[in-house]
Design a protein around this motif. Structure first.
Motif, PDB file in Angstrom:
ATOM      1  N   LYS A  71       0.832  -1.203   0.000  1.00  0.00           N
ATOM      2  CA  LYS A  71       0.000   0.000   0.000  1.00  0.00           C
ATOM      3  C   LYS A  71       0.867   1.252   0.000  1.00  0.00           C
ATOM      4  CE  LYS A  71      -4.108  -1.843   2.374  1.00  0.00           C
ATOM      5  NZ  LYS A  71      -5.009  -1.656   3.534  1.00  0.00           N
TER       6      LYS A  71
ATOM      7  N   ASP B  72       6.172   3.616   4.645  1.00  0.00           N
ATOM      8  CA  ASP B  72       4.900   3.959   5.259  1.00  0.00           C
ATOM      9  C   ASP B  72       5.079   4.862   6.478  1.00  0.00           C
ATOM     10  OD1 ASP B  72       4.139   0.898   7.146  1.00  0.00           O
ATOM     11  OD2 ASP B  72       5.854   2.235   7.170  1.00  0.00           O
TER      12      ASP B  72
ATOM     13  N   SER C  69      -2.966  11.766   2.346  1.00  0.00           N
ATOM     14  CA  SER C  69      -4.268  11.393   2.869  1.00  0.00           C
ATOM     15  C   SER C  69      -4.375   9.884   2.873  1.00  0.00           C
ATOM     16  CB  SER C  69      -5.388  11.988   2.000  1.00  0.00           C
ATOM     17  OG  SER C  69      -5.437  11.327   0.757  1.00  0.00           O
ATOM     18  N   SER C  70      -5.335   9.371   3.632  1.00  0.00           N
ATOM     19  CA  SER C  70      -5.531   7.931   3.692  1.00  0.00           C
ATOM     20  C   SER C  70      -5.983   7.375   2.347  1.00  0.00           C
ATOM     21  CB  SER C  70      -6.573   7.588   4.768  1.00  0.00           C
ATOM     22  OG  SER C  70      -7.818   8.206   4.475  1.00  0.00           O
ATOM     23  N   GLU C  71      -6.502   8.242   1.474  1.00  0.00           N
ATOM     24  CA  GLU C  71      -6.940   7.812   0.148  1.00  0.00           C
ATOM     25  C   GLU C  71      -5.787   7.235  -0.656  1.00  0.00           C
ATOM     26  OE1 GLU C  71      -8.812  11.021  -1.829  1.00  0.00           O
ATOM     27  OE2 GLU C  71     -10.549  11.087  -0.499  1.00  0.00           O
TER      28      GLU C  71
ATOM     29  N   LEU D 260      -3.702   5.155   0.172  1.00  0.00           N
ATOM     30  CA  LEU D 260      -3.454   3.755   0.506  1.00  0.00           C
ATOM     31  C   LEU D 260      -4.612   2.831   0.128  1.00  0.00           C
ATOM     32  CD1 LEU D 260      -1.892   4.310   4.053  1.00  0.00           C
ATOM     33  CD2 LEU D 260      -0.727   4.223   1.841  1.00  0.00           C
TER      34      LEU D 260
END
Length: 250
Positions: free
Chosen positions: A185, A218, A224-226, A228
């Motif tokens: 990710k 990581d 932003s979490s988007e 991942l």
């Protein structure tokens, strides 16, 4: 566009061991620099951890050389133990039958991808990948003119989108026309997001398990979490082939 280790080939790098060894070099290097440069009232702070490749660039020449020795040792063992992932051959043959271009984007070195291509051509009768972008890949000719001076640019490693942008520039296509496939990710999916790819596919183990494939990236603050969130998550290459057969829109 495929990641290599853990995606095209079965996981064969011990990332925990790699982080431990590189971080140990960084700690030692910071202490040496501190002892060499400290004054009576100034003490250098310990080296900040993070992506091992970026961390290496912050070290002294001696520290960078030590890291190179570690990377070469790890990658040599990975080449010796390299095995194609289940279903990889069938998917690559399927892509070739549809005249779909394919590339490798990896944080490994080109020698590792050469070993992969050798397995494909000599053992499976499959043509090598159309493009390779590794951490030591030199751009064909990417030069900017700034104040009458030329500055040569290197291709930054994932999750920076530079590798995908470079591939698309050579292919003559938009990033919206490519799909990134990988098992990380933080590296692969974030890279695809930043490059505005048409889609991203996260390949996991059976049951959705994600192995330790963390090179330290990581720990870098994501926008932003988007970044991942993959377009699709699969457990096998067979699933990817089925998705493509169905003409799924990402």
């Amino acid at each position: 566009i495929f990641d290599m280790d853990g995606t095209l080939v079965k996981p064969c790098i011990d990332f925990a061991d790699m982080r431990k060894r590189i971080y140990a070099v960084a700690d030692s290097d910071a202490e040496i620099a501190s002892n060499d440069n400290k004054s009576d009232d100034v003490q250098k702070q310990p080296m900040t951890k993070g992506c091992v490749l970026e961390l290496q660039q912050k070290l002294s020449p001696q520290g960078q050389m030590k890291c190179n020795v570690i990377f070469k040792d790890i990658e040599k063992k990975a080449i010796e133990n390299m095995q194609l992932n289940d279903g990889a051959v069938d998917l690559l043959r399927y892509l070739d039958s549809k005249s779909i271009k394919r590339a490798v984007l990896t944080r490994n070195v080109e020698t590792s991808v050469d070993a992969l291509n050798k397995i494909l051509t000599e053992k499976e009768g499959i043509a090598p990948f159309h493009m390779i972008v590794a951490r030591d890949t030199k751009p064909t000719s990417i030069i900017d003119e700034v104040d009458d001076e030329t500055i040569s640019h290197v291709i930054p490693s994932k999750p920076d989108p530079g590798g995908i942008l470079h591939i698309c520039s050579i292919w003559g296509c938009e990033t919206s026309n490519v799909i990134m496939v990988g098992d990380s990710k933080a590296d692969d999916i974030a890279c695809a997001y930043r490059a505005n790819c048409g889609g991203s596919i996260l390949l996991t183990q059976k049951g959705g398990e994600i192995l330790d494939n963390d090179s330290g990236a990581d720990s870098i603050k994501m926008n932003s979490s988007e970044e991942l969130i993959p377009s699709i998550q699969v457990e096998s290459f067979r699933e990817i082939q089925n998705i493509l057969n169905l003409g799924k829109t990402f």
